[in-house]
Design an enzyme around this catalytic site. Structure first.
Site, mmCIF file in Angstrom:
data_model
loop_
_atom_site.group_PDB
_atom_site.id
_atom_site.type_symbol
_atom_site.label_atom_id
_atom_site.label_comp_id
_atom_site.label_asym_id
_atom_site.label_seq_id
_atom_site.Cartn_x
_atom_site.Cartn_y
_atom_site.Cartn_z
ATOM 1 N N GLU A 1 0.845 -1.195 0.000
ATOM 2 C CA GLU A 1 0.000 0.000 0.000
ATOM 3 C C GLU A 1 0.882 1.247 0.000
ATOM 4 O OE1 GLU A 1 -2.783 0.258 3.149
ATOM 5 O OE2 GLU A 1 -3.870 -1.575 2.587
ATOM 6 N N ASP B 1 3.089 5.016 -39.993
ATOM 7 C CA ASP B 1 1.761 4.494 -40.322
ATOM 8 C C ASP B 1 0.874 5.653 -40.757
ATOM 9 O OD1 ASP B 1 0.932 5.776 -37.926
ATOM 10 O OD2 ASP B 1 1.356 3.952 -36.785
ATOM 11 N N LYS C 1 1.400 -0.061 -43.620
ATOM 12 C CA LYS C 1 1.611 -1.321 -42.907
ATOM 13 C C LYS C 1 0.278 -2.017 -42.669
ATOM 14 C CE LYS C 1 1.097 0.209 -38.161
ATOM 15 N NZ LYS C 1 1.632 0.216 -36.802
ATOM 16 N N ARG D 1 -1.256 -4.685 -39.751
ATOM 17 C CA ARG D 1 -1.025 -5.395 -38.487
ATOM 18 C C ARG D 1 -1.824 -6.686 -38.497
ATOM 19 N NH1 ARG D 1 1.071 -3.417 -33.841
ATOM 20 N NH2 ARG D 1 0.811 -1.271 -34.548
ATOM 21 N N SER E 1 6.832 -1.742 -28.331
ATOM 22 C CA SER E 1 7.569 -2.969 -28.635
ATOM 23 C C SER E 1 8.690 -2.725 -29.634
ATOM 24 C CB SER E 1 6.617 -4.030 -29.189
ATOM 25 O OG SER E 1 6.090 -3.618 -30.446
ATOM 26 N N GLY E 2 8.592 -1.641 -30.406
ATOM 27 C CA GLY E 2 9.615 -1.323 -31.393
ATOM 28 C C GLY E 2 9.420 -2.007 -32.728
#
Length: 386
Positions: free
Chosen positions: A111, A243, A266, A268, A297-298
């Site tokens: 806490e 993008d 791109k 995904r 994430s790169g």
């Protein structure tokens, strides 16, 4: 009982309202004037003294001094959370202000406990805390600090959030899914914040999630200055959006640099992965600059860099405001076609990031510090980007 007010100050600090207040009599006038003074004087020292001609139980001598610091602050105080101490200290150095003494610790069950160890009543408080990893711990710490300041009667509380976590959850992406960015905005408001200062929100409309004034700063001036210092300017540069969603940001950077614009198309396939399809624009022989608001994430940046090199780009650098760099992002960037990956210090760097040869950090502390100073002095923040 008659009372006369004496105000000791230099001629240049006299306020137009002084004449109207002088000559008032009685304790009511003392209270009104002493409450009015600290909010109206930005510099110098003003000392208010009431002298009764013959003291009595109902009329006493009272004195109070109000002084600004060397930077012209009107009761401005800083308090830093634990998410990014390095950035907070850099902001403090820019403003030439010490930090408010406070203890932020955890009990055995984790806490969060906060104790403000000095008087903040009537002060203009700025709490510096990014809600980066661990996002939930840092967010809870921010909320509890704000609550502690509110209960300590701070005059105004500004939540300075260089990186606003949960910003990517700004809309319903499917049935029965939350809008977590709105929930976080509600939590910060209900905790007691009077104002929010953040940098490069993932979606600008998140400002509308708050029912309190919200300033969204842009790191673009800092990025432009760094590009000009390291890459120069000219026809050899090509700004590239990784993008379609980042075209507006890339176009703004290209306009500032006088460079051309290209777009990476791109697709995904699944969450956390991206596949580059093609490049819109001629990048052959050009030094390409990828620009995004954050790198997590790169995968998107690294795949875009590989596609650009495959299409004849001379070299590829990437810039992002927020270097989240979770999971194996650092190793992925280290092994990519990127000449350099430049991020700001909105998120504290891990040891792995500091050791990575092609990840470089630039500071936004002066940008945030100047915005904080302007908020404290009731000056325009938008003019920073004119």
């Amino acid at each position: 009982m008659d009372a006369k007010f004496l105000r000791l100050c230099s001629p240049e600090t006299r306020h137009p309202g002084q004449a109207a207040l002088q000559g008032c009599a009685g304790p009511d006038a003392i209270e009104t004037y002493s409450q009015w003074v600290p909010d109206r004087f930005a510099s110098g020292m003003t000392f208010l003294m009431s002298l009764a001609t013959s003291p009595s139980p109902n009329h006493h001598i009272a004195g109070r001094a109000f002084m600004a610091d060397d930077n012209g602050s009107r009761g401005m105080k800083l308090l830093a959370g634990n998410s990014n101490r390095a950035l907070a200290e850099a902001i403090g150095q820019y403003l030439k202000l010490p930090f408010t003494k406070a203890v932020v610790r955890r009990f055995a069950d984790m806490e969060v406990f906060v104790e403000i160890q000095e008087n903040v009543r009537g002060e203009d408080m700025f709490v510096i805390q990014s809600t980066s990893f661990p996002a939930n711990d840092n967010l809870m710490e921010l909320l509890i600090v704000i609550d502690a300041l509110r209960r300590a009667s701070a005059r105004r509380i500004t939540a300075v959030i260089p990186y606003f976590g949960y910003a990517r959850q700004d809309r319903k992406v499917g049935p029965r899914t939350p809008i977590s960015a709105k929930l976080v905005a509600n939590l910060i408001t209900e905790a007691g914040a009077n104002r929010v200062l953040t940098v490069d929100l993932h979606a600008g409309q998140i400002q509308g999630f708050f029912d309190i004034p919200t300033d969204n700063l842009y790191a673009m001036p800092v990025i432009v200055r760094d590009i000009q210092d390291y890459l120069g300017a000219g026809d050899h540069l090509m700004v590239v959006s990784p993008d379609v969603g980042g075209v507006v940001r890339a176009r703004a950077l290209a306009k500032r640099l006088g460079a051309d614009l290209a777009i990476v198309d791109k697709r995904r396939e699944r969450a956390g992965e991206s596949e580059v399809m093609n490049i819109i624009g001629d990048v052959k022989g050009r030094s390409c600059i990828l620009i995004d608001d954050m790198v997590d994430s790169g995968g998107t940046i690294c795949n875009a860099a590989e596609a650009l090199v495959r299409n004849g780009a001379k070299d590829v650098c990437a810039y992002a405001t927020h270097g989240v760099l979770s999971g194996g992002a650092v190793a992925r960037i280290a092994g990519s076609k990127l000449k350099s990956m430049v991020v700001t210090d909105s998120i504290a760097a891990s040891e792995e990031q500091r050791k990575c040869p092609n990840i470089r950090r630039i500071s936004i502390a002066p940008l945030i510090g100047e915005a904080m100073r302007r908020i404290n002095h009731e000056e325009s923040v938008s003019s920073l980007f004119d």
